[in-house]
Design an enzyme around this catalytic site. Sequence first.
Site, mmCIF file in Angstrom:
data_model
loop_
_atom_site.group_PDB
_atom_site.id
_atom_site.type_symbol
_atom_site.label_atom_id
_atom_site.label_comp_id
_atom_site.label_asym_id
_atom_site.label_seq_id
_atom_site.Cartn_x
_atom_site.Cartn_y
_atom_site.Cartn_z
ATOM 1 N N HIS A 21 -21.068 31.323 -32.283
ATOM 2 C CA HIS A 21 -21.177 30.220 -33.168
ATOM 3 C C HIS A 21 -21.762 29.300 -32.962
ATOM 4 C CE1 HIS A 21 -21.244 33.095 -36.635
ATOM 5 N NE2 HIS A 21 -19.283 33.613 -36.479
ATOM 6 N N ASP A 23 -24.730 29.477 -30.120
ATOM 7 C CA ASP A 23 -26.159 29.621 -29.706
ATOM 8 C C ASP A 23 -27.132 28.987 -30.765
ATOM 9 O OD1 ASP A 23 -25.790 31.519 -31.952
ATOM 10 O OD2 ASP A 23 -26.906 32.987 -30.953
ATOM 11 N N GLY A 108 -21.928 47.596 -36.964
ATOM 12 C CA GLY A 108 -20.903 46.917 -38.560
ATOM 13 C C GLY A 108 -19.702 46.418 -37.717
ATOM 14 N N SER A 109 -19.782 46.719 -35.667
ATOM 15 C CA SER A 109 -18.777 46.141 -35.202
ATOM 16 C C SER A 109 -18.647 45.045 -34.946
ATOM 17 C CB SER A 109 -18.693 47.460 -33.600
ATOM 18 O OG SER A 109 -19.313 47.168 -33.094
ATOM 19 N N LEU A 111 -20.619 44.527 -32.158
ATOM 20 C CA LEU A 111 -21.063 44.663 -30.762
ATOM 21 C C LEU A 111 -22.149 44.663 -30.945
ATOM 22 C CD1 LEU A 111 -18.043 46.921 -30.454
ATOM 23 C CD2 LEU A 111 -18.318 44.192 -29.761
ATOM 24 N N SER A 114 -27.073 46.396 -33.625
ATOM 25 C CA SER A 114 -28.798 46.582 -34.401
ATOM 26 C C SER A 114 -29.906 45.280 -32.949
ATOM 27 C CB SER A 114 -28.958 44.732 -35.465
ATOM 28 O OG SER A 114 -28.246 43.864 -35.415
ATOM 29 N N GLU A 146 -35.428 40.206 -36.274
ATOM 30 C CA GLU A 146 -34.055 40.234 -36.756
ATOM 31 C C GLU A 146 -34.405 39.374 -37.325
ATOM 32 O OE1 GLU A 146 -30.419 41.899 -35.903
ATOM 33 O OE2 GLU A 146 -29.248 41.347 -37.473
ATOM 34 N N ASP A 158 -27.286 37.316 -28.745
ATOM 35 C CA ASP A 158 -27.397 38.845 -29.141
ATOM 36 C C ASP A 158 -28.570 39.727 -28.226
ATOM 37 O OD1 ASP A 158 -25.484 38.398 -30.868
ATOM 38 O OD2 ASP A 158 -26.202 39.237 -31.520
ATOM 39 N N TYR A 208 -23.350 34.513 -42.680
ATOM 40 C CA TYR A 208 -23.645 33.724 -41.399
ATOM 41 C C TYR A 208 -25.389 32.888 -41.819
ATOM 42 C CZ TYR A 208 -25.904 33.785 -36.650
ATOM 43 O OH TYR A 208 -26.232 33.956 -35.785
HETATM 44 C C1 GLA Z 1 -24.290 37.466 -34.539
HETATM 45 C C2 GLA Z 1 -25.884 36.561 -33.214
HETATM 46 C C3 GLA Z 1 -25.344 35.595 -32.920
HETATM 47 C C4 GLA Z 1 -24.569 34.388 -32.657
HETATM 48 C C5 GLA Z 1 -23.419 35.294 -32.996
HETATM 49 C C6 GLA Z 1 -21.706 34.513 -33.730
HETATM 50 O O1 GLA Z 1 -23.302 38.584 -33.190
HETATM 51 O O2 GLA Z 1 -26.470 36.809 -33.715
HETATM 52 O O3 GLA Z 1 -26.823 35.117 -32.901
HETATM 53 O O4 GLA Z 1 -24.478 34.147 -33.767
HETATM 54 O O5 GLA Z 1 -23.172 35.928 -34.717
HETATM 55 O O6 GLA Z 1 -21.742 33.657 -31.941
#
Ligand code: GLA
Length: 372
Positions: A21, A23, A108-109, A111, A114, A146, A158, A208
């Site tokens: 959290h 980025d 939904g993991s 990881l 998406s 996204e 991501d 989020y």
């Molecule tokens: C999700 C978002 C990322 C990042 C993380 C938390 O995966 O897609 O951009 O903010 O949460 O670090």
Amino acid sequence: MKNNYDYKVSAAGRVNLIGEHVDYCGGKVLPAALSLRNTVYVKPNGTDKLNLSWTDIPDKITLDIDKLDDYRDVKYANYPAGSALMWQRAGKKIVGCDMLYDCTVPFGSGLSSSAAIEVSTIAALATAAGEEIDPVEIALLAQKAEREYTGVNCGIMDQYASACGKKNHAILLDCKTLEREYVNIDLGNCTLVIINCKKPHNLVESKYNERRAETEEALEKLKTKKNVSCLADLTPMEFACIGGVLEGKVKDRARHVVEECERVRLAVQAMKAGNMVELGSLLNASHASLRDLYEVTGKELDTLAAVAQAHPACLGSRMTGAGFGGCTVSLVRKSGAESFKKQVTEEYFKATGYRAEVYDASIDDGIRVEKL
Ligand code: GLA
């Protein structure tokens, strides 16, 4: 079935080692691409349609290349459609294709299934149309999909990791400048273990976006005290001096971001020095901050991290990704890894009633294109 296609194009899921959290606050993150991937088998079909199918669901959905904006509410097709639309809007050539999706990143993991779907979709369309593959450009367009198509106001981590990952390396990515450094993942006698707490995700997107808004509010107030462009510009010391302008939850959120950025810096130092004990304690501190200050963990992730941290072979454990469910990543001595996996999943089941899933994944490349 897969033999009927011209190319096999894949992109990676990712695990974030530390830097959670931050980025979208201009911080540095330390993700790595995984061998859990989304693969798109693709071939041009001479029409103006994208014919989508999946290996694990029976649906078949056709997208009209001229109406890519119309599929926002179509389950499964929205991510491919949004990605194709951003590629098209960037002025790139797009041709009708048959596309078969095969995803081994668990949904939904936490990881980044998406991101893997978005990035591999764009890379597949680029390949089919004979356009150049620029992984950074693809990551940025995938992030746009996204944000603008599916409504999650995400950062770049991501999609960047999914596109630009490198086997056996973590990516130290500066999300403010997009400068990157590949850091060799040499964990000595330790290994990473990724475990899914299996709690069904809910409200992740709204929470989020709420956290993001709180950090923006904090930044606006801090700007009245110091000339900064993002929260990551502040050191913990500077924050201690001017943080008094904030209060309550907003102050907690900002403090997490500032201190997590410092932990990333220290974690990279520890990795380069082979100091696994230090790296482990930074992972633990990151989890505590995400639990207490950022409040994105929840009972299940907290229980999973706590039982992991209590195992004698474990040097550190934390949630990874957006939180509110999903996975933990743990740094574990190789000699105790099997006992760790067994004991942690058993104790977690006793405490929560969920059967956690351990993933067998290695650190892999980002986009991969193969001619079939
Ligand atoms: C999700 C978002 C990322 C990042 C993380 C938390 O995966 O897609 O951009 O903010 O949460 O670090």
